[in-house]
Design a protein around this motif. Structure first.
Motif, mmCIF file in Angstrom:
data_model
loop_
_atom_site.group_PDB
_atom_site.id
_atom_site.type_symbol
_atom_site.label_atom_id
_atom_site.label_comp_id
_atom_site.label_asym_id
_atom_site.label_seq_id
_atom_site.Cartn_x
_atom_site.Cartn_y
_atom_site.Cartn_z
ATOM 1 N N GLY A 92 0.850 -1.187 0.000
ATOM 2 C CA GLY A 92 0.000 0.000 0.000
ATOM 3 C C GLY A 92 0.883 1.232 0.000
ATOM 4 O O GLY A 92 2.082 1.147 0.333
ATOM 5 N N SER A 93 0.309 2.377 -0.398
ATOM 6 C CA SER A 93 1.152 3.577 -0.375
ATOM 7 C C SER A 93 1.374 4.039 1.058
ATOM 8 O O SER A 93 2.310 4.786 1.335
ATOM 9 C CB SER A 93 0.583 4.681 -1.260
ATOM 10 N N ASP A 94 0.546 3.569 1.998
ATOM 11 C CA ASP A 94 0.818 3.843 3.418
ATOM 12 C C ASP A 94 2.253 3.445 3.774
ATOM 13 O O ASP A 94 2.936 4.145 4.519
ATOM 14 C CB ASP A 94 -0.106 2.990 4.311
ATOM 15 N N ASN A 166 -6.346 16.316 -3.108
ATOM 16 C CA ASN A 166 -6.285 16.139 -1.655
ATOM 17 C C ASN A 166 -7.432 15.285 -1.114
ATOM 18 O O ASN A 166 -8.547 15.351 -1.608
ATOM 19 C CB ASN A 166 -6.341 17.531 -0.997
ATOM 20 N N ASN A 167 -7.124 14.477 -0.125
ATOM 21 C CA ASN A 167 -8.123 13.763 0.662
ATOM 22 C C ASN A 167 -8.111 14.410 2.043
ATOM 23 O O ASN A 167 -7.028 14.544 2.612
ATOM 24 C CB ASN A 167 -7.712 12.281 0.765
ATOM 25 N N PRO A 168 -9.199 14.851 2.641
ATOM 26 C CA PRO A 168 -10.595 14.543 2.309
ATOM 27 C C PRO A 168 -11.347 15.620 1.530
ATOM 28 O O PRO A 168 -12.572 15.521 1.424
ATOM 29 C CB PRO A 168 -11.210 14.413 3.705
ATOM 30 N N ILE A 193 4.754 14.269 -3.017
ATOM 31 C CA ILE A 193 3.496 14.590 -3.699
ATOM 32 C C ILE A 193 2.710 13.291 -3.836
ATOM 33 O O ILE A 193 3.111 12.383 -4.574
ATOM 34 C CB ILE A 193 3.771 15.236 -5.078
ATOM 35 N N ASP A 194 1.629 13.197 -3.089
ATOM 36 C CA ASP A 194 0.845 11.961 -3.028
ATOM 37 C C ASP A 194 -0.268 12.037 -4.079
ATOM 38 O O ASP A 194 -1.209 12.817 -3.942
ATOM 39 C CB ASP A 194 0.282 11.827 -1.610
ATOM 40 N N GLU A 195 -0.129 11.219 -5.118
ATOM 41 C CA GLU A 195 -1.085 11.267 -6.236
ATOM 42 C C GLU A 195 -2.021 10.057 -6.219
ATOM 43 O O GLU A 195 -2.399 9.533 -7.276
ATOM 44 C CB GLU A 195 -0.311 11.390 -7.550
ATOM 45 N N ALA A 196 -2.433 9.637 -5.009
ATOM 46 C CA ALA A 196 -3.323 8.476 -4.870
ATOM 47 C C ALA A 196 -4.589 8.621 -5.722
ATOM 48 O O ALA A 196 -5.145 7.633 -6.191
ATOM 49 C CB ALA A 196 -3.696 8.272 -3.401
ATOM 50 N N TYR A 197 -5.035 9.870 -5.915
ATOM 51 C CA TYR A 197 -6.294 10.109 -6.654
ATOM 52 C C TYR A 197 -6.062 10.750 -8.021
ATOM 53 O O TYR A 197 -7.028 11.154 -8.676
ATOM 54 C CB TYR A 197 -7.228 11.002 -5.819
ATOM 55 N N ALA A 198 -4.812 10.846 -8.454
ATOM 56 C CA ALA A 198 -4.517 11.586 -9.691
ATOM 57 C C ALA A 198 -5.245 11.003 -10.902
ATOM 58 O O ALA A 198 -5.643 11.738 -11.808
ATOM 59 C CB ALA A 198 -3.008 11.611 -9.943
ATOM 60 N N ASN A 223 1.953 6.811 -5.451
ATOM 61 C CA ASN A 223 0.718 6.396 -6.126
ATOM 62 C C ASN A 223 0.282 5.034 -5.572
ATOM 63 O O ASN A 223 1.019 4.419 -4.810
ATOM 64 C CB ASN A 223 0.904 6.366 -7.646
ATOM 65 N N THR A 224 -0.899 4.593 -5.967
ATOM 66 C CA THR A 224 -1.457 3.365 -5.389
ATOM 67 C C THR A 224 -2.380 2.663 -6.379
ATOM 68 O O THR A 224 -2.963 3.323 -7.247
ATOM 69 C CB THR A 224 -2.254 3.708 -4.106
ATOM 70 N N LEU A 225 -2.513 1.342 -6.231
ATOM 71 C CA LEU A 225 -3.500 0.599 -7.029
ATOM 72 C C LEU A 225 -4.783 0.368 -6.227
ATOM 73 O O LEU A 225 -5.666 -0.361 -6.648
ATOM 74 C CB LEU A 225 -2.912 -0.739 -7.485
ATOM 75 N N SER A 226 -4.894 1.005 -5.049
ATOM 76 C CA SER A 226 -6.057 0.767 -4.178
ATOM 77 C C SER A 226 -7.355 1.296 -4.760
ATOM 78 O O SER A 226 -8.414 0.731 -4.513
ATOM 79 C CB SER A 226 -5.850 1.444 -2.819
ATOM 80 N N LYS A 227 -7.268 2.383 -5.506
ATOM 81 C CA LYS A 227 -8.496 3.056 -5.940
ATOM 82 C C LYS A 227 -8.805 2.789 -7.414
ATOM 83 O O LYS A 227 -9.746 2.083 -7.738
ATOM 84 C CB LYS A 227 -8.391 4.546 -5.639
ATOM 85 N N SER A 228 -7.972 3.316 -8.304
ATOM 86 C CA SER A 228 -8.255 3.186 -9.741
ATOM 87 C C SER A 228 -8.225 1.733 -10.210
ATOM 88 O O SER A 228 -8.871 1.385 -11.198
ATOM 89 C CB SER A 228 -7.258 4.023 -10.544
ATOM 90 N N LEU A 234 -5.547 -5.718 -1.251
ATOM 91 C CA LEU A 234 -4.341 -6.491 -1.562
ATOM 92 C C LEU A 234 -3.070 -5.743 -1.151
ATOM 93 O O LEU A 234 -2.055 -6.347 -0.857
ATOM 94 C CB LEU A 234 -4.330 -6.781 -3.062
ATOM 95 N N ARG A 235 -3.148 -4.393 -1.173
ATOM 96 C CA ARG A 235 -2.087 -3.487 -0.724
ATOM 97 C C ARG A 235 -0.929 -3.391 -1.720
ATOM 98 O O ARG A 235 0.069 -4.111 -1.618
ATOM 99 C CB ARG A 235 -1.538 -3.884 0.660
ATOM 100 N N VAL A 236 -1.070 -2.516 -2.705
ATOM 101 C CA VAL A 236 0.019 -2.254 -3.658
ATOM 102 C C VAL A 236 0.146 -0.737 -3.848
ATOM 103 O O VAL A 236 -0.794 -0.084 -4.318
ATOM 104 C CB VAL A 236 -0.238 -2.897 -5.041
HETATM 105 C C1 LIG Z 1 -4.154 10.666 -0.098
HETATM 106 C C2 LIG Z 1 -3.978 9.230 0.242
HETATM 107 N N1 LIG Z 1 -2.749 8.711 0.206
HETATM 108 C C3 LIG Z 1 -2.516 7.425 0.495
HETATM 109 C C4 LIG Z 1 -3.555 6.591 0.862
HETATM 110 C C5 LIG Z 1 -3.224 5.175 1.245
HETATM 111 O O1 LIG Z 1 -3.590 4.310 0.243
HETATM 112 P P1 LIG Z 1 -3.062 2.810 0.192
HETATM 113 O O2 LIG Z 1 -2.219 2.574 1.421
HETATM 114 O O3 LIG Z 1 -4.285 1.984 0.166
HETATM 115 O O4 LIG Z 1 -2.250 2.724 -1.068
HETATM 116 C C6 LIG Z 1 -4.851 7.070 0.913
HETATM 117 C C7 LIG Z 1 -5.951 6.171 1.317
HETATM 118 O O5 LIG Z 1 -7.094 6.491 1.362
HETATM 119 C C8 LIG Z 1 -5.074 8.432 0.598
HETATM 120 O O6 LIG Z 1 -6.288 8.960 0.660
#
Ligand SMILES: Cc1ncc(COP(=O)(O)O)c(C=O)c1O
Length: 368
Positions: A92-94, A166-168, A193-198, A223-228, A234-236
């Motif tokens: 996960g990107s965490d 940005n989240n939220p 620069i966190d592009e989780a939602y880019a 970046n992350t495969l969690s959303k798109s 699975l955590r990538v």
């Molecule tokens: C901005 C942002 N970054 C990172 C994450 C972490 O995502 P993940 O660990 O599932 O890749 C999230 C999860 O909601 C997020 O909103």
């Protein structure tokens, strides 16, 4: 009685509050099929190619995975248009956020984090004993000039976290604002620069920064495969950066941080362009629908570049959240400064979005 003592700074860490699960709500409220719109997951489920890969490789889980996740990084290099040597994969990107903090922060180091953003940045920085400097928001938008002042001020700041979009809040900084920030990063600081939602961003002046890692030695793009790609369970996740940074992060990476199925499924998902397109179409239609319907109900929405939307519900927001829960719809109430009157709602399938609106239509008149 004497007890083992954790590092003194650990007690300051606020516990991470995840969205409620469907199982919790089904149990508490006796609802057969709750609708979860709380964690920005993919309502379509996982990428089908990822599922196929899991099926193919499930008999291999007695073996350790490739510690370097080579095939996944190779596929990610094609996806993000860079070299595998510029990529580190995370559980996960965490985990990327965590590795960055562990590699670069010592107790007392300063970290800049906007007031209203993804909560794990603060948790990971505090876990290393860092001091967090929170920059004020400009309403629901991240204030780039406040970040600039904090990172170029007298106090040296080691890391700067920026979620874009940005989240939220779902808001974004445009290319010009990002370019200006990048140009001003002090030589001994790193801008993350966190592009989780880019992938979800539609604004014409939004630009991903993954193409800048070759020329900027002090940015890390996440970046992350969690959303798109629908792989949250699975955590990538990925960190993209200059090779020197990737080498440093590799030194704190747990040896087999991605499990074998995550590597195989993540690699397959990266080639599933049809699934990503289906996800984007569904998300954008859902966003447009929710904006329209909320406006009909007299609720303003913050324009979103993500797969969720922040809705201004007013002073009764927490009660609306609770009423929705009792009816089996899980949204997110973020009890944070500046957000007390909002609900964050992840885009669902069309019938889920419709159920949300129908329930809001019933609840709002009771509470007004
Ligand atoms: C901005 C942002 N970054 C990172 C994450 C972490 O995502 P993940 O660990 O599932 O890749 C999230 C999860 O909601 C997020 O909103």
């Amino acid at each position: 009685m004497k007890r083992p003592q954790a590092n003194p700074w650990i007690a300051q860490i606020p516990p991470y509050a995840p969205g409620l699960s469907k199982e919790q709500i089904a149990r508490q409220h006796g609802i057969a099929a709750p609708i979860k719109m709380a964690s920005n997951e993919n309502p379509l489920g996982p990428s089908r190619l990822a599922l196929k890969a899991i099926d193919t490789f499930k008999d291999h889980v007695h073996l350790y995975p490739d510690a370097a996740a080579r095939e996944l990084r190779q596929a990610a290099a094609g996806y993000f248009h860079c070299e595998p040597e510029n990529i580190i994969a995370g559980n996960g990107s965490d985990e990327i956020i965590d590795m960055v903090c562990r590699a670069y922060l010592a107790p007392g180091d300063k970290v800049v984090i906007p007031e209203c953003t993804f909560s794990y940045y603060r948790i990971a920085a505090l876990a290393c004993g860092a001091t967090v400097i929170r920059t004020p928001m400009d309403g629901t938008r991240i204030d780039a000039s406040a970040i600039e002042s904090a990172m170029t001020g007298e106090e040296h700041t080691k890391l700067i976290f920026l979620a874009n979009p940005n989240n939220p809040t779902g808001t974004y900084l445009n290319r010009e604002a990002i370019d200006r920030l990048i140009a001003r990063i002090p030589a001994s600081s790193i801008l993350i620069i966190d592009e989780a939602y880019a992938a979800f961003a539609r604004a014409a002046d939004f630009a991903s920064t993954s193409n800048l890692i070759a020329t900027c030695p002090n940015i890390i793009v996440i970046n992350t495969l969690s959303k798109s790609h629908g792989l949250a369970g699975l955590r990538v996740g990925f960190g993209l950066a200059d090779r020197t940074i990737i080498d440093i992060l590799g030194r704190v990476k747990p040896p087999f941080n991605l499990n074998l199925l995550a590597i195989k499924a993540g690699t397959a998902a990266l080639s599933d362009t049809a699934f990503v397109q289906e996800t984007l179409d569904l998300t954008w239609n859902g966003l447009d629908y929710l904006e329209r319907e909320c406006s009909r109900l007299g609720l303003a929405c913050v324009p979103s570049q993500t797969n969720f939307i922040l809705v201004h519900v007013g002073p009764a927001a927490r009660r609306v959240y609770e009423e929705l829960l009792q009816r089996g719809i899980i949204t997110r109430y973020l009890d944070e400064p500046g957000l007390a009157e909002f609900l964050r709602i992840s885009i669902g399938l069309p019938h889920e979005n419709e159920a949300l609106i129908a329930n809001l239509e019933n609840i709002l008149p009771i509470l007004r």
